[in-house]
Each structure stands twice: as C-alpha cells, then as structure tokens.
Design a protein around this motif. Structure first.
Motif, PDB file in Angstrom:
ATOM      1  N   GLU A 286      11.712   7.062   4.720  1.00  0.00           N
ATOM      2  CA  GLU A 286      11.424   8.470   5.032  1.00  0.00           C
ATOM      3  C   GLU A 286       9.925   8.747   4.921  1.00  0.00           C
ATOM      4  O   GLU A 286       9.339   9.423   5.775  1.00  0.00           O
ATOM      5  CB  GLU A 286      12.200   9.366   4.060  1.00  0.00           C
ATOM      6  CG  GLU A 286      11.985  10.859   4.303  1.00  0.00           C
ATOM      7  CD  GLU A 286      12.443  11.725   3.128  1.00  0.00           C
ATOM      8  OE1 GLU A 286      12.672  11.172   2.029  1.00  0.00           O
ATOM      9  OE2 GLU A 286      12.537  12.949   3.321  1.00  0.00           O
ATOM     10  N   ALA A 287       9.301   8.209   3.874  1.00  0.00           N
ATOM     11  CA  ALA A 287       7.862   8.430   3.688  1.00  0.00           C
ATOM     12  C   ALA A 287       7.058   7.771   4.811  1.00  0.00           C
ATOM     13  O   ALA A 287       6.047   8.319   5.279  1.00  0.00           O
ATOM     14  CB  ALA A 287       7.422   7.892   2.328  1.00  0.00           C
ATOM     15  N   LEU A 288       7.505   6.612   5.248  1.00  0.00           N
ATOM     16  CA  LEU A 288       6.787   5.925   6.337  1.00  0.00           C
ATOM     17  C   LEU A 288       6.974   6.657   7.662  1.00  0.00           C
ATOM     18  O   LEU A 288       6.047   6.715   8.478  1.00  0.00           O
ATOM     19  CB  LEU A 288       7.270   4.475   6.442  1.00  0.00           C
ATOM     20  CG  LEU A 288       6.812   3.551   5.302  1.00  0.00           C
ATOM     21  CD1 LEU A 288       7.458   2.181   5.426  1.00  0.00           C
ATOM     22  CD2 LEU A 288       5.288   3.429   5.278  1.00  0.00           C
TER      23      LEU A 288
ATOM     24  N   TYR B 287       8.299   9.736  -3.286  1.00  0.00           N
ATOM     25  CA  TYR B 287       8.817   8.443  -3.705  1.00  0.00           C
ATOM     26  C   TYR B 287       7.936   7.999  -4.878  1.00  0.00           C
ATOM     27  O   TYR B 287       6.970   8.688  -5.217  1.00  0.00           O
ATOM     28  CB  TYR B 287       8.821   7.408  -2.564  1.00  0.00           C
ATOM     29  CG  TYR B 287       7.443   7.009  -2.077  1.00  0.00           C
ATOM     30  CD1 TYR B 287       6.728   7.812  -1.205  1.00  0.00           C
ATOM     31  CD2 TYR B 287       6.848   5.822  -2.514  1.00  0.00           C
ATOM     32  CE1 TYR B 287       5.460   7.463  -0.786  1.00  0.00           C
ATOM     33  CE2 TYR B 287       5.582   5.462  -2.093  1.00  0.00           C
ATOM     34  CZ  TYR B 287       4.893   6.289  -1.228  1.00  0.00           C
ATOM     35  OH  TYR B 287       3.628   5.946  -0.816  1.00  0.00           O
TER      36      TYR B 287
ATOM     37  N   PRO C  57       6.423   2.526  -0.098  1.00  0.00           N
ATOM     38  CA  PRO C  57       6.943   3.791   0.442  1.00  0.00           C
ATOM     39  C   PRO C  57       8.373   3.632   0.972  1.00  0.00           C
ATOM     40  O   PRO C  57       8.742   2.572   1.477  1.00  0.00           O
ATOM     41  CB  PRO C  57       5.985   4.112   1.589  1.00  0.00           C
ATOM     42  CG  PRO C  57       4.764   3.304   1.319  1.00  0.00           C
ATOM     43  CD  PRO C  57       5.217   2.078   0.601  1.00  0.00           C
ATOM     44  N   THR C  58       9.134   4.688   0.860  1.00  0.00           N
ATOM     45  CA  THR C  58      10.473   4.697   1.434  1.00  0.00           C
ATOM     46  C   THR C  58      10.383   4.800   2.955  1.00  0.00           C
ATOM     47  O   THR C  58       9.332   5.152   3.515  1.00  0.00           O
ATOM     48  CB  THR C  58      11.262   5.905   0.923  1.00  0.00           C
ATOM     49  OG1 THR C  58      10.524   7.085   1.280  1.00  0.00           O
ATOM     50  CG2 THR C  58      11.450   5.851  -0.591  1.00  0.00           C
TER      51      THR C  58
ATOM     52  N   HIS D 285       7.350   9.844   7.946  1.00  0.00           N
ATOM     53  CA  HIS D 285       6.458  11.000   7.827  1.00  0.00           C
ATOM     54  C   HIS D 285       5.010  10.591   8.106  1.00  0.00           C
ATOM     55  O   HIS D 285       4.284  11.274   8.838  1.00  0.00           O
ATOM     56  CB  HIS D 285       6.579  11.610   6.432  1.00  0.00           C
ATOM     57  CG  HIS D 285       5.715  12.822   6.227  1.00  0.00           C
ATOM     58  ND1 HIS D 285       4.458  12.744   5.667  1.00  0.00           N
ATOM     59  CD2 HIS D 285       5.896  14.130   6.528  1.00  0.00           C
ATOM     60  CE1 HIS D 285       3.919  13.946   5.618  1.00  0.00           C
ATOM     61  NE2 HIS D 285       4.776  14.816   6.134  1.00  0.00           N
ATOM     62  N   LEU D 286       4.621   9.451   7.563  1.00  0.00           N
ATOM     63  CA  LEU D 286       3.258   8.963   7.787  1.00  0.00           C
ATOM     64  C   LEU D 286       3.024   8.708   9.276  1.00  0.00           C
ATOM     65  O   LEU D 286       1.955   9.043   9.810  1.00  0.00           O
ATOM     66  CB  LEU D 286       3.010   7.683   6.989  1.00  0.00           C
ATOM     67  CG  LEU D 286       1.683   6.987   7.286  1.00  0.00           C
ATOM     68  CD1 LEU D 286       0.493   7.846   6.827  1.00  0.00           C
ATOM     69  CD2 LEU D 286       1.612   5.612   6.615  1.00  0.00           C
TER      70      LEU D 286
ATOM     71  N   PRO E 239       7.174  13.580   1.816  1.00  0.00           N
ATOM     72  CA  PRO E 239       8.358  13.103   1.086  1.00  0.00           C
ATOM     73  C   PRO E 239       7.985  12.345  -0.183  1.00  0.00           C
ATOM     74  O   PRO E 239       7.054  11.539  -0.189  1.00  0.00           O
ATOM     75  CB  PRO E 239       9.041  12.160   2.095  1.00  0.00           C
ATOM     76  CG  PRO E 239       8.516  12.555   3.426  1.00  0.00           C
ATOM     77  CD  PRO E 239       7.128  13.054   3.192  1.00  0.00           C
TER      78      PRO E 239
ATOM     79  N   ALA F   9       0.844  -1.200   0.000  1.00  0.00           N
ATOM     80  CA  ALA F   9       0.000   0.000   0.000  1.00  0.00           C
ATOM     81  C   ALA F   9       0.876   1.245   0.000  1.00  0.00           C
ATOM     82  O   ALA F   9       2.007   1.242   0.488  1.00  0.00           O
ATOM     83  CB  ALA F   9      -0.902  -0.002   1.219  1.00  0.00           C
ATOM     84  N   ARG F  10       0.323   2.302  -0.554  1.00  0.00           N
ATOM     85  CA  ARG F  10       1.016   3.595  -0.598  1.00  0.00           C
ATOM     86  C   ARG F  10       0.624   4.439   0.620  1.00  0.00           C
ATOM     87  O   ARG F  10      -0.360   4.145   1.311  1.00  0.00           O
ATOM     88  CB  ARG F  10       0.660   4.327  -1.883  1.00  0.00           C
ATOM     89  CG  ARG F  10       0.762   3.497  -3.168  1.00  0.00           C
ATOM     90  CD  ARG F  10       0.158   4.284  -4.300  1.00  0.00           C
ATOM     91  NE  ARG F  10       0.183   3.620  -5.599  1.00  0.00           N
ATOM     92  CZ  ARG F  10      -0.826   2.921  -6.114  1.00  0.00           C
ATOM     93  NH1 ARG F  10      -1.939   2.736  -5.397  1.00  0.00           N
ATOM     94  NH2 ARG F  10      -0.739   2.402  -7.320  1.00  0.00           N
ATOM     95  N   VAL F  11       1.347   5.542   0.824  1.00  0.00           N
ATOM     96  CA  VAL F  11       1.122   6.368   2.017  1.00  0.00           C
ATOM     97  C   VAL F  11      -0.315   6.894   2.141  1.00  0.00           C
ATOM     98  O   VAL F  11      -0.939   6.728   3.192  1.00  0.00           O
ATOM     99  CB  VAL F  11       2.156   7.518   2.074  1.00  0.00           C
ATOM    100  CG1 VAL F  11       1.706   8.621   3.025  1.00  0.00           C
ATOM    101  CG2 VAL F  11       3.518   6.960   2.510  1.00  0.00           C
TER     102      VAL F  11
ATOM    103  N   LEU G 115      -2.989   6.012   5.160  1.00  0.00           N
ATOM    104  CA  LEU G 115      -3.667   7.018   5.991  1.00  0.00           C
ATOM    105  C   LEU G 115      -5.182   6.803   5.938  1.00  0.00           C
ATOM    106  O   LEU G 115      -5.863   6.847   6.970  1.00  0.00           O
ATOM    107  CB  LEU G 115      -3.300   8.431   5.510  1.00  0.00           C
ATOM    108  CG  LEU G 115      -4.057   9.572   6.197  1.00  0.00           C
ATOM    109  CD1 LEU G 115      -3.845   9.564   7.707  1.00  0.00           C
ATOM    110  CD2 LEU G 115      -3.650  10.933   5.605  1.00  0.00           C
TER     111      LEU G 115
ATOM    112  N   VAL H 207       2.220  11.832  10.844  1.00  0.00           N
ATOM    113  CA  VAL H 207       0.862  12.272  10.469  1.00  0.00           C
ATOM    114  C   VAL H 207      -0.175  11.529  11.303  1.00  0.00           C
ATOM    115  O   VAL H 207      -1.113  12.128  11.853  1.00  0.00           O
ATOM    116  CB  VAL H 207       0.624  12.039   8.960  1.00  0.00           C
ATOM    117  CG1 VAL H 207      -0.849  12.207   8.617  1.00  0.00           C
ATOM    118  CG2 VAL H 207       1.480  12.989   8.136  1.00  0.00           C
TER     119      VAL H 207
ATOM    120  N   ALA I 223      -2.354  17.343   6.240  1.00  0.00           N
ATOM    121  CA  ALA I 223      -1.242  16.566   6.800  1.00  0.00           C
ATOM    122  C   ALA I 223      -0.389  15.916   5.711  1.00  0.00           C
ATOM    123  O   ALA I 223       0.737  15.473   5.980  1.00  0.00           O
ATOM    124  CB  ALA I 223      -1.776  15.491   7.747  1.00  0.00           C
TER     125      ALA I 223
END
Lengths: 559, 243
Positions: B220-222, A341, B217-218, B224-225, A339, A176-178, A182, B228, A334
């Motif tokens: 860094e992205a995780l 990717y 996700p990288t 950040h999540l 970042p 899954a993606r960010v 969320l 959040v 938010a």
C-alpha cells in the motif's frame, strides 16, 4: 599479569584504542588499557525498548544529556563537570567527550563510508592541505578486514565516491523507506545518484553478536551487539585472549620520555583516589581522541621538550579539523497523510546522497574544493518530545493535523570536508586546569571561505531537492549562519597528523611518532585530511593496520 | 467569546486585576512571593502577570543517571493543585477524547507538565514563567469574562478563551497568552503522543522486534509512493541493492 608487565599501554577504549588492543592481543601481546571514564556494560545498561514516555522530560536533551536522556553517553557531552576547556577570543568550538568504557563508540552514528582515491591525495589534486602518506590501494585490504570484523551493512554500487568492498565483505543493507525513495527519485531528476548507506550495524550474526531486529535506536547503545560499539565487540574479543587488562577511571595526564626519545611511563590520575600513578610498557598507543591525545603530548613538556613531546615539527595540536555541518528541512505536501507502516529499520539512513561533484570540480565549475554528502532525516519516528511541535490550534483539528503531517517532513544534513587552516588548532591554556590538576586545551577556530562556499552550495542543492519533491523550502540562511560550530559534528581530527616528513607531520604512516621510538597514535589525530565521509571507519582501519605493524615490531623486538 | 466580540468588552481596571491576582497568588503556596507580591505584578492591557518566580535550584539527574530504571526527573514538582487542575482542563481541550482514544487529560499529562516546568534546566525554566503566567491569566480572564474561575466555568466558556489564544497570530491583546499557550501546547501534545494510546493514535508502528530482514514499505505504501512520483513527474529510483 598484563597489568604488571604489559607489552603495550593503550590509552583510550574507543574506536582506535579498542582496535589496537584487539590486534595486539590477537598477536599475543599483553595490553594494559587505560580508560578515563567508568566501566560500562551495554548488556545491562542499555535502555532498549524504553520509549520517550519512560524518560524524564519525554527524553528531551538537557545540559546533563545533550543528545537526549537515553543517549549512550556517560559522564560526558559538550561539557564535563570539573573538566573544562577554553576557546580563544572570537572562536567557537565544542568538544564532545564520553567518560566511559568504549568512549564515543557507544553512541556514534555508525555511518561507515570508505575514503576514496580522491580523498587520500587531495593535495596532489588541488594543492590544498596535505596528502596522506599512502593511497587508497594500500588501505583497501585493511578496509576489507575492518568492515568484516566490525560488521558493516551496505552495497557495492560502483559510485565514483564510494569504493567497492571486496565481494562478501559487506552485509546486506536494509530496504529503503518511502521518503528515502522519493528523495532518491528527486535527486535522480537533478542528476544526482543516491546510494545505500554503509553502516556498522549487523544484518547477519557475527561472533556472538545478534543481527539487528529493527526496533530500537542505535544511539541508545545496543545490548544485542548489532550496532557496533567496542564494548560488545573488540573489547570482549580482546579480553578472551586473556592478554588484555582494562583499568577504568584512569585519566592520563602525560607521558615521561627519556633522553633517547623513548616513552618510559604513562602518568594518570586515578579518578577514584585522586592520586597520580604511572605505568610503563615497551610501547605506548595514544587513542584518547584527537584532542585528548594532543593534550597529553603537549602537557608532557619539560625542559628538554618545552613545546611538548613528539612535537619537533610544531604540528601537535595544529591542523585541527571537523566536518562541516548544515541542514535544511521542509514539509512535503505529497507525503501528508501517507499510509503507515513500520519505518524504524536500523533507525538511521538506509540510503543517502554521496558526493557527486568530482567531474564538476575537475572542470573548475565549483567555487570550493573537496566535497560533501547529504544525510536524510525522515520517517515515521517514534513519538518524542517534539511530536506535534509547531502545530497550532486545539482539539480534533489539531489532532488531525498532527496525524496528517506525521512522517511528511524531510530534513537534509550536510556533512562536508574541511581543509586544515592556520586559524584552527588547539594549544594548552596554562591558566586553567581541570579538577585533576591537568592543564586544559584551548581551541582556536575560524571557518574559511572553502567551507562557507561549500555550505552555500549544499543549501542550494537541498532547496532544489525539496522543491523537486513539491515542497516549499524555507528562506536560505547565509552560510555563515547555517554552518555548525567547530567540533559540533564530533569529527575532530588532524592534531597529530601523519605524513612523509618529520618536518610537517607528527607521525609516520604507521602512526608512530617521528620523535619517539615507542609511541604510536591510533585515534583521529593522525588524519592528514578530513574527507566528508564520517571518520570512524577509517580511524579503525588505520588503527588495525598500524597496530598490526606495531605487533610486528614487538615480535621482532624492535619496539 | 468570539475573537470579534473581544473588542467590545469593557477594559479591565488595574484595581480589578490586582484583586484577581491577589486571589490567585494566595492559592499558589509553591511560588514564594514577598508579602507585597500582588503589588509587584505588573498589569497591562492584556492583564498579563509579570511573575518573578524563585529559581528552581534542585539538582538535575546528572550525567550518569540510571537509564533503565529512572523514568521521571528526581526534582520536586512545583505546580499547585489548583494549577494542575487548570492544566488538566486545558489538556482536555487541546487533545479531547475521540471514540476509544482517551483525552490527554485522562492520560494524566499534567504530570509531565509539572515535571517539565519544575525541571532545573535552562530550557524548561524558560518555559516555566510563561506557562505558570498563563495558568494565572486563564483564571483571571475567566473571572473577567464570566465572573468565575477557569475551573468553575462551563466547557463552552473555557473553549471560548482557548479559542482566542490558540494561534500565534492572535489579536494583539492575546499575543502573550498565545505565545505561552504555544509552549504549554507543545508539552501537552508531545506528552499525549508519547503515551501508548497517543502513539497508537498517531499510527507509529515501530518499536517491535522483527526476525529476519527489515520488511520495508508495504505494498500500500509503495502504491501511494508511485502515485506521488507520478504527480511530481519523477521516475522511480532503482535501488542497486534490491533484488
């Protein structure tokens, strides 16, 4: 040879026709396939790594290419020049066609969700619509075979609205993606479970098809065969048997039926010469799409069958259903400036929100029957004609705002079940003919309270999800304003529905017309109901099961 | 020119406006006006030109174009050299050069604008009248303020005009140019970000074939999540397919 003396004439090369041809040829039967559109080869015609900058108008949709320049639809869309359809007064309906080998499978969304036990017996549960002539257990092994053949990635989760596949059938799903993570977390807080999407995209090699390389939009088509379309899978496999002959540019207009209720010929217009020709086989499979197949049956009327053939029930063209559609989106603060990717993945939902309301429904807490699911729009999309839309100002401040908000928006798309109703059907408009001289369909449409209440519930849920993520949801439109037009979700089904009685259905459980001894339907027309789970996987599963039945009948000499 | 200063400017006379429009239109060979074209231009307080452009009747690309080979619409372009000059200047203001990232003007986005307003499709034709009107208006406004055409004005003078029309809540007198500018901006900005340079500036990292599974996700992205989720009081969702 198959062209001269086919065992079966298959009308249509999309999901239902190609699956029927595959099964029949594997069983040793000769098939002649008639396709209204032109030949099409995804290996050479697919714009794979082209970007929006490589397209006219940055790839934006136009009346010629409704879903964008690179969409894998040839000679089709909401309107086809010279091939009109009409709508009754007060009705709005859109009819998507793709006049090409492989039909709409070349561009479809490829979401592949099994119907569940609830879905096959809706009438038994709430008294609305019609039950299917079998239950989930009957279809489960056919789903396994279809998923394995087509190649579906996903995961078994035990979700009550998502039956598990047998072990080893599904290919592994992508991570899954960010934004999806969320959304899943927000849904979880609301007591709603997200789940990995099931999608007809290979993540492992299959036959001579390569797995997804996570880079190019499936809607453009897929030259490596990762994203399922019949032109890179079922049709080449069927051709390998040497038993399939495909005749493109063959626009079927009608079938001829003798006094014994047997189809003796399939009539079609050769689009290159404009002349009418005919072919015959021991059996005929209609898979021209729900509305095109119903049109063929209705246009086959004669003195003996003034209401069209296979229509003693009066149900041909009736029970027309689409999925409901509505959407809501917002910027999520938010996610601003998050970042970067690579979020391409398989270029569609890796996870989604399945229907969660069975228990509430059983308790009578909802004011609508059946269910819906939510698909997700989000991510660091490839730049396109809408990048930066809505950002005001100019200069470096504008650029900063575009960069910050890139990938910070989320959009929910509801796809819901619609019940059949008396106001939604198609018939023939005797005053209008297409350029081939064939009378055109006329659509009648009116959403019922069921669908409007469902959409209202969906909008409220989407708003709650957006707010749980800290976003500000836009003012909710009325469900009447929010619901998409009939046909707009391109899940039209039901016009030749199957059932247990010839009095209120067009075909039996095998897709065989009650009234005719050798005519089968393997497109979405046979659906007895239209659960919210996108129809193509079930359509192919039924086509496999019922073509297998037909193959058996042919072998026995019964057809 | 500040937004506040605008009200103190003397009102433009209808006669002066007509003179400017006549001048502009004379240079616009591709808009076939009748002999009395200038007289057909209606001028209000915002001297917004009311154009009657001959419809574009060229065919579109049809429902079966060569998706691999065709990269631009086949229809004839309709903007004049003078109009393209204005578009290029506006593009440079909208998306200026930043360090190594070229401006939209340097990337020739005016070609996309020309393709866009010249296209025979309804949506693009809807954009054509306001965008062409805006190009005329920009010249007239520059003449009115600075006694020289937009292309001859200084950078600061051009920015002053753009600054007055760059937001949809512009002063009433700039409302129509602001709405038209919004459409032109949309095309220019999208055209910029669709170029390789613009795409890189945006931070799009996809479009590259990956062998093996999708990496997701990288770290860094995780991270950040996770921040959040914490800020929103949400618990992380556990992907049942993971691991």
């Amino acid at each position: 040879m198959a062209a001269e003396h086919p065992d079966v004439v298959v009308v249509g090369s999309g999901a239902g026709g190609a699956m029927a041809a595959y099964v029949l040829t594997q069983a040793g039967h000769r098939v002649l396939m008639l396709e209204a559109g032109r030949d099409y080869d995804p290996k050479t015609e697919t714009p794979m790594f082209q970007t929006s900058a490589d397209a006219p108008l940055l790839g934006a949709g136009t009346p010629d290419k409704n879903f964008g320049y690179f969409d894998a639809t040839v000679d089709g869309g909401w309107q086809v020049p010279g091939e009109p359809y009409t709508t009754a007064e007060g009705s709005e309906f859109l009819w998507w066609r793709s006049r090409m080998l492989g039909g709409r499978t070349n561009h479809w969304g490829r979401y592949s969700l099994r119907f569940s036990e609830h879905d096959f017996k809706g009438y038994s549960r709430d008294g609305l619509g019609a039950d299917w002539p079998f239950d989930y257990e009957e279809l489960a092994p056919w789903y396994d075979r279809t998923e394995a053949l087509v190649g579906v990635c996903g995961a078994n989760t035990g979700h009550p609205d998502m039956p598990d596949s047998s072990p080893g059938v599904l290919q592994p799903p992508p991570k899954a993606r960010v934004p999806e993570l969320l959304i899943a977390a927000a849904a979880q807080k609301l007591g709603i479970a997200a789940a990995p999407m099931h999608r007809a995209v290979l993540t492992r090699p299959l036959d001579d098809r390569a797995p997804c390389f996570w880079a190019t939009p499936c809607g453009h088509g897929c030259s490596i065969g990762a994203a399922f379309q019949t032109t890179t899978s079922l049709l080449p496999l069927a051709r390998k048997t040497g038993l399939l002959t495909i005749r493109t540019d063959a626009m079927v207009s009608a079938v001829d039926v003798d006094a014994h209720g047997k189809v003796t010929a399939v009539r079609y217009v050769n689009r290159k010469t404009g002349k009418t020709e005919s072919v015959s086989g021991r059996a005929v499979v209609l898979a021209a799409s729900a509305c095109e197949s119903a049109r063929i049956l209705l246009n086959s009327r004669n003195e003996r069958f003034p209401n069209g053939v296979a229509n003693s029930s009066g149900q041909v063209g009736r029970n027309l259903m689409d999925s409901t559609g509505a959407g809501l989106g917002a910027m999520i603060p938010a996610l601003v400036g998050r970042p970067r990717y690579n979020e391409d993945g398989h270029t569609a939902n890796h996870i989604f929100i399945p229907w969660w309301g069975h228990e509430q429904q059983a308790k009578g807490e909802l004011d609508f029957p059946r269910g819906y699911h939510l698909e997700i729009g989000s991510g660091f999309d490839a730049p396109n004609a809408w990048t930066g839309a809505g950002v005001q100002g100019y200069g470096t401040a504008l650029k900063r705002r575009v960069r910050e908000t890139y990938g910070a928006g989320v959009y929910f798309a509801l796809r819901g079940e619609m019940l059949p109703n008396r106001d939604c059907y198609m018939d023939i408009d005797d005053d209008v003919r297409d350029k081939w001289g064939i009378p055109v369909p006329r659509f009648h449409w009116r959403w019922a309270e069921h669908e409007l209440n469902q959409v209202a519930h969906g909008l409220t849920t989407m708003k709650a999800l957006i707010e749980t993520m800290g976003g500000e949801a836009p003012a909710l439109p009325s469900p009447e304003a929010a619901i998409r037009k009939g046909g707009e979700i391109i899940h039209e089904v039901g016009t030749t529905r199957m059932g247990t009685s010839r009095k209120d259905s067009v075909t039996d459980q095998w897709g065989k017309a009650w009234d005719l001894s050798n005519l089968y339907v393997t497109d979405g027309g046979v659906f007895a109901s239209n659960p919210h789970k996108n129809c193509t996987l079930t359509l192919m599963t039924l086509a496999m099961r019922n073509a297998d039945y037909l193959a058996g009948e042919l072998t026995k000499g019964a057809a | 020119m500040s937004k506040q200063g605008r009200d103190r400017l003397p009102r433009i006379t209808r006669r002066e406006s007509l003179k400017w429009f006549g001048m502009v239109l004379a240079g616009n060979a591709l808009t076939p006006y009748p002999a009395d074209a200038a007289a057909s231009v209606v001028v209000g307080d915002d001297h917004w030109p009311m154009l009657k452009l001959a419809p574009v009747t060229a065919p579109g690309y049809g429902q079966d174009p060569d998706l691999v080979a065709m990269t631009a619409g086949p229809w004839p372009r309709t903007l004049s050299a003078g109009e393209l000059d204005i578009v290029r200047l506006v593009a440079g203001i909208l998306v200026p050069r930043e360090g190594d990232v070229p401006s939209a003007a340097e990337l020739q986005v005016e070609d996309v604008v020309d393709e866009w307003v010249s296209a025979p499709y309804e949506a693009q034709q809807r954009d054509r009248v306001p965008i062409v009107s805006l190009l005329i208006w920009l010249d007239a406004e520059s003449e009115r303020r600075f006694d020289q055409r937009f292309v001859d004005a200084t950078d600061a003078q051009r920015v002053a005009i753009i600054d007055d029309i760059a937001w949809l809540d512009a002063q009433e007198i700039y409302r129509r140019p602001a709405q038209a500018f919004d459409r032109l901006r949309s095309v220019i900005v999208a055209a910029f970000y669709c170029t390789p340079e613009g795409s890189a500036d945006l931070g799009y990292l996809g479009g590259k074939a990956i062998a093996g599974d999708y990496p997701g996700p990288t770290a860094e992205a995780l991270r950040h999540l996770a921040g959040v989720l914490a800020s929103l009081g949400l618990e992380a969702w556990v992907d049942p397919a993971a691991g």
